[in-house]
Design a protein around this motif. Sequence first.
Motif, mmCIF file in Angstrom:
data_model
loop_
_atom_site.group_PDB
_atom_site.id
_atom_site.type_symbol
_atom_site.label_atom_id
_atom_site.label_comp_id
_atom_site.label_asym_id
_atom_site.label_seq_id
_atom_site.Cartn_x
_atom_site.Cartn_y
_atom_site.Cartn_z
ATOM 1 N N LEU A 150 0.833 -1.205 0.000
ATOM 2 C CA LEU A 150 0.000 0.000 0.000
ATOM 3 C C LEU A 150 0.870 1.258 0.000
ATOM 4 N N ARG A 151 1.891 1.263 0.822
ATOM 5 C CA ARG A 151 2.810 2.405 0.893
ATOM 6 C C ARG A 151 3.514 2.607 -0.446
ATOM 7 N N ALA A 152 3.949 1.509 -1.088
ATOM 8 C CA ALA A 152 4.637 1.605 -2.377
ATOM 9 C C ALA A 152 3.709 2.165 -3.453
ATOM 10 N N LEU A 153 2.452 1.720 -3.470
ATOM 11 C CA LEU A 153 1.498 2.213 -4.466
ATOM 12 C C LEU A 153 1.228 3.704 -4.295
ATOM 13 N N VAL A 154 1.012 4.116 -3.054
ATOM 14 C CA VAL A 154 0.723 5.525 -2.779
ATOM 15 C C VAL A 154 1.950 6.389 -3.090
ATOM 16 N N GLU A 155 3.114 5.931 -2.678
ATOM 17 C CA GLU A 155 4.353 6.682 -2.934
ATOM 18 C C GLU A 155 4.619 6.813 -4.435
ATOM 19 N N ALA A 156 4.446 5.711 -5.164
ATOM 20 C CA ALA A 156 4.680 5.744 -6.607
ATOM 21 C C ALA A 156 3.660 6.637 -7.305
ATOM 22 N N ALA A 157 2.392 6.525 -6.925
ATOM 23 C CA ALA A 157 1.354 7.353 -7.550
ATOM 24 C C ALA A 157 1.656 8.832 -7.343
ATOM 25 N N GLU A 158 2.067 9.190 -6.159
ATOM 26 C CA GLU A 158 2.377 10.595 -5.872
ATOM 27 C C GLU A 158 3.609 11.054 -6.664
ATOM 28 N N ALA A 159 4.645 10.227 -6.738
ATOM 29 C CA ALA A 159 5.849 10.585 -7.502
ATOM 30 C C ALA A 159 5.523 10.720 -8.988
ATOM 31 N N LEU A 160 4.706 9.814 -9.512
ATOM 32 C CA LEU A 160 4.311 9.883 -10.917
ATOM 33 C C LEU A 160 3.464 11.121 -11.184
ATOM 34 N N ARG A 161 2.557 11.430 -10.260
ATOM 35 C CA ARG A 161 1.724 12.629 -10.391
ATOM 36 C C ARG A 161 2.590 13.881 -10.421
ATOM 37 N N ARG A 209 7.159 -2.368 -5.542
ATOM 38 C CA ARG A 209 8.017 -1.377 -4.895
ATOM 39 C C ARG A 209 7.921 -0.084 -5.692
ATOM 40 N N ALA A 210 7.933 1.041 -5.010
ATOM 41 C CA ALA A 210 7.782 2.340 -5.681
ATOM 42 C C ALA A 210 8.821 2.565 -6.778
ATOM 43 N N PRO A 211 10.119 2.300 -6.538
ATOM 44 C CA PRO A 211 11.094 2.548 -7.619
ATOM 45 C C PRO A 211 10.835 1.706 -8.871
ATOM 46 N N ILE A 212 10.338 0.488 -8.689
ATOM 47 C CA ILE A 212 10.033 -0.361 -9.845
ATOM 48 C C ILE A 212 8.857 0.225 -10.619
ATOM 49 N N LEU A 213 7.824 0.639 -9.895
ATOM 50 C CA LEU A 213 6.656 1.233 -10.548
ATOM 51 C C LEU A 213 7.042 2.506 -11.293
ATOM 52 N N GLU A 214 7.855 3.329 -10.674
ATOM 53 C CA GLU A 214 8.300 4.560 -11.327
ATOM 54 C C GLU A 214 9.128 4.253 -12.578
#
Length: 183
Positions: A40-51, A82-87
Amino acid sequence: LLLVALPILFHPELRRGLERVGRVLPLRGQTSSPLDDAVLRALVEAAEALRARRWGAIMILERRTYLTEYADTGTPVGAEVRAPILEAIFSPESPLHDGAIIIRGGTILAAGCTLPLADTSPNAPLGTRHRAALGVTEGSDAVAIVVSEEHGKISVAADGRLFTVTHQADLRAVLKKLMRNHG
């Protein structure tokens, strides 16, 4: 005559219903695992970084309905969420950035996936990512997170409905609720 007319008239609805039945996980009590805090933290962090970067993204969270048919249209990943992978996947330089990712539990099944598009009315024109998010949630119980590169907004789609979230805490709460209440 009625037995022939009803299936013809309600063909799309019947087809959608049969697709859902056929894709539901085989054992009634079996569901994909709820999102743990790290995912959940990774999804939220990645979504915010992508936004913040205005990089478009569409992340599909599988619930009880298998999304293997959509995952098969993309490139298998098999990595932890993981957020870096999603980004990295949604970076404009990535060959997979235009498609969706499919997530089952804490694993990214595939990236660069093609999804069905929902029809939209001329009064509410939507981009392709948003139409894909609506399309996949109309035909399954999936949850979609969409990051708009044009508007820099984050939206969530579930049950064929789309709504915008304005804060990270709101996204976290919505995802937690949707993923917990799907069983």
